[in-house]
Design an enzyme around this catalytic site. Structure first.
Site, PDB file in Angstrom:
ATOM      1  N   PRO A  48       0.908  -1.136  -0.106  1.00 44.82           N
ATOM      2  CA  PRO A  48      -0.139  -0.120  -0.174  1.00 44.82           C
ATOM      3  C   PRO A  48       0.891   1.080   0.012  1.00 44.82           C
ATOM      4  O   PRO A  48       1.938   1.289   0.723  1.00 44.82           O
ATOM      5  CB  PRO A  48      -0.772  -0.042   1.292  1.00 44.82           C
ATOM      6  CG  PRO A  48       0.187  -0.860   2.342  1.00 44.82           C
ATOM      7  CD  PRO A  48       0.868  -1.844   1.210  1.00 44.82           C
ATOM      8  N   LEU A  49       0.627   2.267  -1.002  1.00 45.16           N
ATOM      9  CA  LEU A  49       1.482   3.424  -0.936  1.00 45.16           C
ATOM     10  C   LEU A  49       0.255   4.528  -0.960  1.00 45.16           C
ATOM     11  O   LEU A  49      -0.297   4.661  -1.971  1.00 45.16           O
ATOM     12  CB  LEU A  49       2.381   3.333  -2.141  1.00 45.16           C
ATOM     13  CG  LEU A  49       3.389   2.328  -2.148  1.00 45.16           C
ATOM     14  CD1 LEU A  49       4.005   1.931  -3.548  1.00 45.16           C
ATOM     15  CD2 LEU A  49       4.459   2.646  -1.194  1.00 45.16           C
ATOM     16  N   SER A  50       0.477   5.613  -0.140  1.00 42.59           N
ATOM     17  CA  SER A  50      -0.412   6.717  -0.124  1.00 42.59           C
ATOM     18  C   SER A  50      -0.243   7.482  -1.333  1.00 42.59           C
ATOM     19  O   SER A  50       0.869   7.838  -1.702  1.00 42.59           O
ATOM     20  CB  SER A  50      -0.137   7.507   1.324  1.00 42.59           C
ATOM     21  OG  SER A  50      -1.087   8.396   1.257  1.00 42.59           O
ATOM     22  N   GLN A 102      -5.735  -1.163   3.774  1.00 42.52           N
ATOM     23  CA  GLN A 102      -4.905  -0.835   4.813  1.00 42.52           C
ATOM     24  C   GLN A 102      -5.563   0.435   5.899  1.00 42.52           C
ATOM     25  O   GLN A 102      -5.925   1.453   5.098  1.00 42.52           O
ATOM     26  CB  GLN A 102      -3.392  -0.526   4.453  1.00 42.52           C
ATOM     27  CG  GLN A 102      -2.811  -0.391   5.724  1.00 42.52           C
ATOM     28  CD  GLN A 102      -1.042   0.023   5.471  1.00 42.52           C
ATOM     29  OE1 GLN A 102      -0.893   1.222   4.863  1.00 42.52           O
ATOM     30  NE2 GLN A 102      -0.082  -0.854   5.767  1.00 42.52           N
ATOM     31  N   CYS A 132       3.988   3.551   9.079  1.00 45.41           N
ATOM     32  CA  CYS A 132       4.122   4.858   8.500  1.00 45.41           C
ATOM     33  C   CYS A 132       4.972   5.874   9.200  1.00 45.41           C
ATOM     34  O   CYS A 132       4.750   6.215  10.320  1.00 45.41           O
ATOM     35  CB  CYS A 132       2.736   5.413   8.094  1.00 45.41           C
ATOM     36  SG  CYS A 132       3.061   7.234   7.305  1.00 45.41           S
ATOM     37  N   LYS A 171       1.434  -4.255   9.147  1.00 44.83           N
ATOM     38  CA  LYS A 171       2.835  -3.821   8.201  1.00 44.83           C
ATOM     39  C   LYS A 171       3.236  -2.761   9.220  1.00 44.83           C
ATOM     40  O   LYS A 171       2.729  -1.856   9.983  1.00 44.83           O
ATOM     41  CB  LYS A 171       2.577  -3.104   7.055  1.00 44.83           C
ATOM     42  CG  LYS A 171       3.620  -2.943   6.194  1.00 44.83           C
ATOM     43  CD  LYS A 171       3.308  -2.501   4.871  1.00 44.83           C
ATOM     44  CE  LYS A 171       4.458  -2.129   4.036  1.00 44.83           C
ATOM     45  NZ  LYS A 171       5.525  -1.055   4.369  1.00 44.83           N
ATOM     46  N   GLY A 233      11.220  -3.812   1.708  1.00 45.07           N
ATOM     47  CA  GLY A 233      12.384  -2.756   1.762  1.00 45.07           C
ATOM     48  C   GLY A 233      13.402  -3.218   0.907  1.00 45.07           C
ATOM     49  O   GLY A 233      14.142  -4.371   1.054  1.00 45.07           O
ATOM     50  N   SER A 256       7.434  -2.090  -3.045  1.00 40.20           N
ATOM     51  CA  SER A 256       7.045  -0.811  -2.434  1.00 40.20           C
ATOM     52  C   SER A 256       7.406   0.049  -3.619  1.00 40.20           C
ATOM     53  O   SER A 256       7.004   0.397  -4.631  1.00 40.20           O
ATOM     54  CB  SER A 256       7.456  -0.390  -1.184  1.00 40.20           C
ATOM     55  OG  SER A 256       6.913  -1.177  -0.168  1.00 40.20           O
ATOM     56  N   ARG A 257       8.609   1.090  -3.468  1.00 40.99           N
ATOM     57  CA  ARG A 257       9.084   2.031  -4.222  1.00 40.99           C
ATOM     58  C   ARG A 257       9.643   1.309  -5.583  1.00 40.99           C
ATOM     59  O   ARG A 257       9.588   2.124  -6.526  1.00 40.99           O
ATOM     60  CB  ARG A 257      10.219   2.797  -3.556  1.00 40.99           C
ATOM     61  CG  ARG A 257       9.563   3.526  -2.347  1.00 40.99           C
ATOM     62  CD  ARG A 257      10.768   4.398  -1.665  1.00 40.99           C
ATOM     63  NE  ARG A 257      11.633   3.389  -1.035  1.00 40.99           N
ATOM     64  CZ  ARG A 257      13.029   3.410  -0.950  1.00 40.99           C
ATOM     65  NH1 ARG A 257      13.733   4.647  -1.327  1.00 40.99           N
ATOM     66  NH2 ARG A 257      13.884   2.495  -0.228  1.00 40.99           N
TER      67      ARG A 257
END
EC number: 1.3.1.-
Length: 354
Positions: A48-50, A102, A132, A171, A233, A256-257
């Site tokens: 999940p990425l805001s 999430q 977060c 998470k 990560g 993620s990124r």
């Protein structure tokens, strides 16, 4: 479900090529992963990425990763409690399964209420954000601040588990900073409270996204828990996913990124885990064509707000080719869909001509 229209380009078959001969046998990574009552047929998850993992982005990831677990953007339980209508961020397409919503907050009752609404929307699991690092979240007692409030974190998990009949997962990070790495004990409390999976980002809150992820702590947590542990990560490639699982013994990886401007990543790792073969990477022209589609879809789904959000996505697609920096700068300033498409068309034509 909101009014929107999707126009997909046809998915090209990416010809596989083998990894070096010393690559491990991925047989174990092809096995289903059991999360409570939910069976996952992929050990790769999209984080999940805001401001990123909205319905449009998830559609692109799903195209290349047919079985990976997807997540919505992080949703505020307080916001859900006070709004009469559910926010667009909770919108789920049934074709997205498996998918999790999430949530974040520090109040167990608000979290339970939000979890029930998430399940009613179609979420197959509920994930609780305890990692977060953003100040506006931690100042209100949410996100990684819960690492300093283990009793509250435990109460949240217990209350949410009691409120829904789908798996509840968490998470989180290693700790608040290097002086407060308490993840092993923290994770054990969450497991005892009823969490059925833990995703661990191998950095502290103080690190943010700086420095290397410390996978050795994921190893320690995996050895201490009986529930599945997902490593997060620095998963930027198939090779990184392999190295992470070999080092940590984790049950899966979360991207993620590495997915920013590259919605192919989850699918590339998933494909390797299932076949032992590596897909051909998309060409720059293919990536820029995907960027055009991403822009159009955001516009159709969110209108002007989608156009503004598209600027950052388009910039992420533009790297590692001649003229990428200048193109990024131009795309950051677009004021219409056509302007963005024209800039990308020009770049694609230039690449093909050269």
């Amino acid at each position: 479900m909101g009014k929107y229209c999707y126009r997909f380009i046809s998915l090209q078959t990416l010809a596989p090529n083998s990894l070096p001969n010393n690559s491990p046998n991925p047989t174990a990574w092809a096995k289903p992963l059991q999360i409570g009552s939910l069976t996952l047929h992929s050990r790769v998850l999209q984080s999940p990425l805001s401001g990123v993992t909205d319905l449009v982005f998830r559609r692109l990831v799903r195209r290349y990763a047919p079985q990976a677990m997807l997540y919505t953007e992080m949703v505020s339980a307080t916001e859900i409690h006070h709004l009469r209508t559910l926010p667009q961020v909770m919108e789920i397409d049934p074709q997205e399964n498996p998918i999790s919503i999430q949530l974040f907050d520090c109040r167990p009752d608000f979290m339970a209420e939000a979890a029930q609404k998430a399940v009613a929307q179609g979420a197959q699991s509920v994930d609780i954000n305890m990692g977060c690092p953003v100040n506006k979240i931690t100042k209100k007692g949410g996100g990684s601040s819960l690492l300093r409030q283990p009793e509250v974190a435990e109460a949240i998990v217990k209350t949410v588990v009691g409120a829904v009949d789908v798996p509840v997962t968490v998470k989180t990070r290693l700790g608040w900073d290097d002086q407060e790495i308490n993840i092993v004990q923290f994770a054990q409390r969450l497991q005892d409270a009823g969490a059925q999976m833990l995703t661990l980002h191998g950095r502290t809150r103080a690190q943010g996204y700086n420095g290397q992820a410390r996978w050795q702590w994921i190893t320690k947590v995996k050895q201490a828990l009986s529930i599945p542990v997902i490593a997060n990560g620095d998963i930027f490639s198939v090779e990184a996913a392999i190295a992470c699982l070999e080092q940590t013994g984790a049950d899966g990886v979360m991207c993620s990124r590495g997915s920013l401007g590259y919605p192919y990543l989850v699918g590339e790792i998933e494909h390797f885990f299932k076949t032992g073969e590596k897909r051909r990477a998309p060409t720059v022209a293919e990536k820029l064509t995907c960027a055009q589609e991403h822009l159009q879809m955001l516009w159709e789904y969110k209108g002007q707000r989608g156009l503004f959000q598209a600027r950052k996505h388009l910039a992420w697609y533009c790297k590692d080719f001649p003229g990428a920096a200048a193109l990024r700068e131009q795309l950051f300033q677009i004021n219409s869909v056509q302007e963005g498409k024209d800039l990308l068309d020009k770049a694609i034509n230039s690449l093909q001509f050269n």
